[in-house]
Every structure is written in C-alpha cells, then in structure tokens.
Design a protein around this motif. Structure first.
Motif, PDB file in Angstrom:
ATOM      1  N   VAL A  72      51.361  33.140  37.050  1.00 48.03           N
ATOM      2  CA  VAL A  72      51.669  34.575  37.061  1.00 48.03           C
ATOM      3  C   VAL A  72      52.667  34.905  35.965  1.00 48.03           C
ATOM      4  O   VAL A  72      52.498  35.877  35.218  1.00 48.03           O
ATOM      5  N   ASN A  73      53.718  34.096  35.843  1.00 50.75           N
ATOM      6  CA  ASN A  73      54.715  34.315  34.788  1.00 50.75           C
ATOM      7  C   ASN A  73      54.084  34.170  33.411  1.00 50.75           C
ATOM      8  O   ASN A  73      54.434  34.893  32.472  1.00 50.75           O
ATOM      9  N   SER A  74      53.146  33.230  33.277  1.00 52.86           N
ATOM     10  CA  SER A  74      52.463  33.035  32.011  1.00 52.86           C
ATOM     11  C   SER A  74      51.635  34.267  31.648  1.00 52.86           C
ATOM     12  O   SER A  74      51.627  34.701  30.490  1.00 52.86           O
ATOM     13  N   ARG A  75      50.952  34.840  32.612  1.00 49.77           N
ATOM     14  CA  ARG A  75      50.144  36.046  32.363  1.00 49.77           C
ATOM     15  C   ARG A  75      51.023  37.248  32.039  1.00 49.77           C
ATOM     16  O   ARG A  75      50.665  38.076  31.198  1.00 49.77           O
ATOM     17  N   ILE A  76      52.151  37.346  32.710  1.00 50.64           N
ATOM     18  CA  ILE A  76      53.082  38.454  32.435  1.00 50.64           C
ATOM     19  C   ILE A  76      53.614  38.335  31.011  1.00 50.64           C
ATOM     20  O   ILE A  76      53.665  39.321  30.272  1.00 50.64           O
ATOM     21  N   TYR A 116      52.948  40.975  28.027  1.00 50.34           N
ATOM     22  CA  TYR A 116      54.076  41.546  27.288  1.00 50.34           C
ATOM     23  C   TYR A 116      53.875  41.366  25.784  1.00 50.34           C
ATOM     24  O   TYR A 116      54.029  42.307  24.995  1.00 50.34           O
ATOM     25  N   GLY A 117      53.529  40.158  25.366  1.00 53.67           N
ATOM     26  CA  GLY A 117      53.349  39.871  23.948  1.00 53.67           C
ATOM     27  C   GLY A 117      52.254  40.711  23.316  1.00 53.67           C
ATOM     28  O   GLY A 117      52.434  41.286  22.240  1.00 53.67           O
ATOM     29  N   TYR A 118      51.124  40.800  23.986  1.00 52.91           N
ATOM     30  CA  TYR A 118      50.025  41.604  23.449  1.00 52.91           C
ATOM     31  C   TYR A 118      50.348  43.105  23.485  1.00 52.91           C
ATOM     32  O   TYR A 118      49.944  43.850  22.588  1.00 52.91           O
ATOM     33  N   ALA A 119      51.074  43.539  24.490  1.00 50.69           N
ATOM     34  CA  ALA A 119      51.464  44.951  24.558  1.00 50.69           C
ATOM     35  C   ALA A 119      52.389  45.308  23.390  1.00 50.69           C
ATOM     36  O   ALA A 119      52.223  46.364  22.765  1.00 50.69           O
ATOM     37  N   VAL A 120      53.338  44.426  23.093  1.00 51.10           N
ATOM     38  CA  VAL A 120      54.236  44.677  21.966  1.00 51.10           C
ATOM     39  C   VAL A 120      53.437  44.725  20.665  1.00 51.10           C
ATOM     40  O   VAL A 120      53.641  45.614  19.831  1.00 51.10           O
ATOM     41  N   VAL A 144      51.289  48.001  16.195  1.00 48.61           N
ATOM     42  CA  VAL A 144      50.172  48.408  15.325  1.00 48.61           C
ATOM     43  C   VAL A 144      50.027  49.930  15.356  1.00 48.61           C
ATOM     44  O   VAL A 144      49.872  50.571  14.301  1.00 48.61           O
ATOM     45  N   ILE A 145      50.090  50.530  16.533  1.00 51.84           N
ATOM     46  CA  ILE A 145      50.010  51.996  16.648  1.00 51.84           C
ATOM     47  C   ILE A 145      51.172  52.648  15.900  1.00 51.84           C
ATOM     48  O   ILE A 145      50.991  53.633  15.173  1.00 51.84           O
ATOM     49  N   THR A 146      52.359  52.089  16.062  1.00 54.18           N
ATOM     50  CA  THR A 146      53.543  52.619  15.371  1.00 54.18           C
ATOM     51  C   THR A 146      53.371  52.549  13.859  1.00 54.18           C
ATOM     52  O   THR A 146      53.712  53.499  13.144  1.00 54.18           O
ATOM     53  N   MET A 147      52.828  51.433  13.367  1.00 57.48           N
ATOM     54  CA  MET A 147      52.614  51.312  11.923  1.00 57.48           C
ATOM     55  C   MET A 147      51.581  52.322  11.429  1.00 57.48           C
ATOM     56  O   MET A 147      51.749  52.910  10.347  1.00 57.48           O
ATOM     57  N   LEU A 171      58.493  42.987  14.207  1.00 58.04           N
ATOM     58  CA  LEU A 171      58.272  42.764  15.643  1.00 58.04           C
ATOM     59  C   LEU A 171      56.868  42.243  15.921  1.00 58.04           C
ATOM     60  O   LEU A 171      56.674  41.353  16.752  1.00 58.04           O
ATOM     61  N   PHE A 172      55.886  42.802  15.211  1.00 54.28           N
ATOM     62  CA  PHE A 172      54.513  42.342  15.400  1.00 54.28           C
ATOM     63  C   PHE A 172      54.387  40.858  15.055  1.00 54.28           C
ATOM     64  O   PHE A 172      53.859  40.077  15.848  1.00 54.28           O
ATOM     65  N   PHE A 173      54.861  40.449  13.888  1.00 53.42           N
ATOM     66  CA  PHE A 173      54.684  39.066  13.459  1.00 53.42           C
ATOM     67  C   PHE A 173      55.486  38.089  14.318  1.00 53.42           C
ATOM     68  O   PHE A 173      55.016  36.982  14.591  1.00 53.42           O
ATOM     69  N   ILE A 174      56.660  38.481  14.772  1.00 52.73           N
ATOM     70  CA  ILE A 174      57.428  37.618  15.669  1.00 52.73           C
ATOM     71  C   ILE A 174      56.662  37.397  16.967  1.00 52.73           C
ATOM     72  O   ILE A 174      56.510  36.254  17.428  1.00 52.73           O
ATOM     73  N   HIS A 175      56.169  38.474  17.551  1.00 56.21           N
ATOM     74  CA  HIS A 175      55.459  38.342  18.822  1.00 56.21           C
ATOM     75  C   HIS A 175      54.098  37.674  18.646  1.00 56.21           C
ATOM     76  O   HIS A 175      53.669  36.901  19.507  1.00 56.21           O
ATOM     77  N   TRP A 176      53.416  37.958  17.567  1.00 55.64           N
ATOM     78  CA  TRP A 176      52.110  37.329  17.336  1.00 55.64           C
ATOM     79  C   TRP A 176      52.269  35.815  17.150  1.00 55.64           C
ATOM     80  O   TRP A 176      51.503  35.035  17.711  1.00 55.64           O
ATOM     81  N   ARG A 177      53.278  35.417  16.390  1.00 56.02           N
ATOM     82  CA  ARG A 177      53.542  33.978  16.201  1.00 56.02           C
ATOM     83  C   ARG A 177      53.929  33.329  17.527  1.00 56.02           C
ATOM     84  O   ARG A 177      53.469  32.232  17.849  1.00 56.02           O
TER      85      ARG A 177
END
Length: 145
Positions: free
Chosen positions: A4-8, A12-16, A21-24, A127-133
């Motif tokens: 469950v924690n892994s899915r959360i 979170y990562g994909y939401a960020v 991307v929308i912000t850019m 933020l995108f690249f940090i979270h994507w990595r």
C-alpha cells in the motif's frame, strides 16, 4: 502494508510528474504571450488605448479623438469654444508622454511575466526530473521480501 505504501509513493511520484508537465505547458503559453507583448508593446496593454481612452497607435487618431472630446459637453466639463482648442504641439507632447508611458508599462509587464514564467518552467522541469528519476530507480530496485 508495504505494498500500500509502495502504491501511494508511486501515485505521488506520477502525480507530481503530471502536474509539472501541465505547469510547463501553461508556462510555455505564457512565455509566448509575453514575447509577443514585448515585440509590440503598444498593442499589448489596453489595445493601444491611453488613459483618456484615446488611441495611441497614431498621432492623427489621437488628435481626432482629442478634438472630439473638446467639443463634447459633459466629458471634460462644458464644451469649449473653437478657439480654445489645444495646439498641435501641445497635443503632440501629451501624445508622446502617454505613448511612452504605455510602452514602458507594457515592456515592464511583459519582461516580468517572461522572467516569472521562465522561472516557473525551470522549477517545474527540475521537479519533474527529480521525481521521474526517483520513480525509475524505485521501479528498478528489487522488491523487499
């Protein structure tokens, strides 16, 4: 519970990433708008209209509107007589001052918007690249037993 924690964490990562991307995309549109405003500042702010509602795109239009305003009662007080009109030299000074002010304000607003939106794009990209990595490293790591 780890699943469950892994899915959360994954959500979170994909939401960020999605939000950045929308912000850019929104920031890129605002940068383009600011670049257009900077390239033609007289039409950027108020469609080329001055504080008095007179057009600042050409002196002849400005003079025509000023002459009309002089003979209309109620706008600037009572109507003036034909001999009391403002001279062309004085109108030219007023026109140049209003036009310079409009151009200065439009350039300042365009530069401020351009810098702010470029900064927003850079922060969103970081933020995108940090979270994507982080997501890629997380997915590549073996699952705990």
């Amino acid at each position: 519970m780890d699943r469950v924690n892994s899915r959360i964490a994954q959500a979170y990562g994909y939401a960020v990433c999605f939000i950045t991307v929308i912000t850019m995309l929104i920031g890129i549109k605002a940068v383009v708008d600011s670049a257009f405003d900077l390239s033609d500042p007289i039409h950027a702010e108020g469609g080329g209209m001055g504080r008095m509602g007179r057009p600042l795109t050409s002196f002849d239009l400005y003079k025509l509107e000023a002459r009309r305003a002089e003979v209309r009662p109620g706008l600037n007080g009572p109507a003036r007589a034909a001999g009391d009109s403002t001279s062309d030299a004085d109108l030219r000074k007023l026109y140049d001052a209003e036009r310079d002010q409009l151009i200065g304000n439009a350039k300042f607003n365009a530069i401020r918007s351009l810098v702010g939106n470029l900064l927003m794009i850079v922060v969103a990209a970081v933020l995108f690249f940090i979270h994507w990595r982080w997501l890629r490293e997380r997915d590549a790591a073996p699952a705990p037993a």
